[in-house]
Design a protein around this motif. Structure first.
Motif, PDB file in Angstrom:
ATOM      1  N   ILE A  42       0.854  -1.185   0.000  1.00 35.55           N
ATOM      2  CA  ILE A  42       0.000   0.000   0.000  1.00 35.55           C
ATOM      3  C   ILE A  42       0.892   1.238   0.000  1.00 35.55           C
ATOM      4  O   ILE A  42       1.870   1.298   0.735  1.00 35.55           O
ATOM      5  N   ARG A  43       0.534   2.221  -0.834  1.00 33.75           N
ATOM      6  CA  ARG A  43       1.296   3.465  -0.892  1.00 33.75           C
ATOM      7  C   ARG A  43       0.542   4.580  -0.186  1.00 33.75           C
ATOM      8  O   ARG A  43      -0.634   4.794  -0.389  1.00 33.75           O
ATOM      9  N   PHE A  44       1.248   5.283   0.690  1.00 29.51           N
ATOM     10  CA  PHE A  44       0.760   6.475   1.383  1.00 29.51           C
ATOM     11  C   PHE A  44       1.675   7.622   0.985  1.00 29.51           C
ATOM     12  O   PHE A  44       2.778   7.736   1.518  1.00 29.51           O
ATOM     13  N   GLY A  45       1.267   8.431   0.034  1.00 34.24           N
ATOM     14  CA  GLY A  45       2.140   9.508  -0.455  1.00 34.24           C
ATOM     15  C   GLY A  45       3.350   8.929  -1.152  1.00 34.24           C
ATOM     16  O   GLY A  45       3.223   8.270  -2.174  1.00 34.24           O
ATOM     17  N   TRP A  47      -2.881  10.325  -3.343  1.00 33.02           N
ATOM     18  CA  TRP A  47      -2.061  10.193  -2.155  1.00 33.02           C
ATOM     19  C   TRP A  47      -2.052   8.755  -1.632  1.00 33.02           C
ATOM     20  O   TRP A  47      -1.065   8.294  -1.078  1.00 33.02           O
ATOM     21  N   PHE A  48      -3.137   8.023  -1.821  1.00 36.42           N
ATOM     22  CA  PHE A  48      -3.294   6.675  -1.277  1.00 36.42           C
ATOM     23  C   PHE A  48      -3.625   5.706  -2.413  1.00 36.42           C
ATOM     24  O   PHE A  48      -4.490   5.983  -3.229  1.00 36.42           O
ATOM     25  N   ARG A  90       5.539   6.928   0.563  1.00 38.36           N
ATOM     26  CA  ARG A  90       5.934   5.750   1.345  1.00 38.36           C
ATOM     27  C   ARG A  90       5.114   4.534   0.960  1.00 38.36           C
ATOM     28  O   ARG A  90       3.943   4.644   0.638  1.00 38.36           O
ATOM     29  N   HIS A  91       5.764   3.378   1.015  1.00 35.67           N
ATOM     30  CA  HIS A  91       5.102   2.104   0.739  1.00 35.67           C
ATOM     31  C   HIS A  91       5.142   1.246   1.998  1.00 35.67           C
ATOM     32  O   HIS A  91       6.198   1.059   2.598  1.00 35.67           O
TER      33      HIS A  91
END
Length: 49
Positions: free
Chosen positions: A8-11, A38-39, A13-14
């Motif tokens: 999962i990508r948050f901005g 963003w998500f 970051r993975h």
């Protein structure tokens, strides 16, 4: 084929979880090339791309 259970990508970051790993790291590609969302869920226990 990936052996990841969760990706999962948050901005930029993975969150990546697999049978032998747990990672929450910055993806350099997304730092230089801003994603449109963003998500995003890439993989979640067999569901996803």
């Amino acid at each position: 084929m990936s052996d990841l259970w969760v990706n999962i990508r948050f901005g930029v970051r993975h969150l990546q979880i697999g049978p032998h790993m747990l990672s929450f790291a910055v993806n350099g590609y997304h730092v230089e090339n801003k994603p449109s969302r963003w998500f995003e869920v890439y993989q979640f226990f067999g569901y996803g791309s």
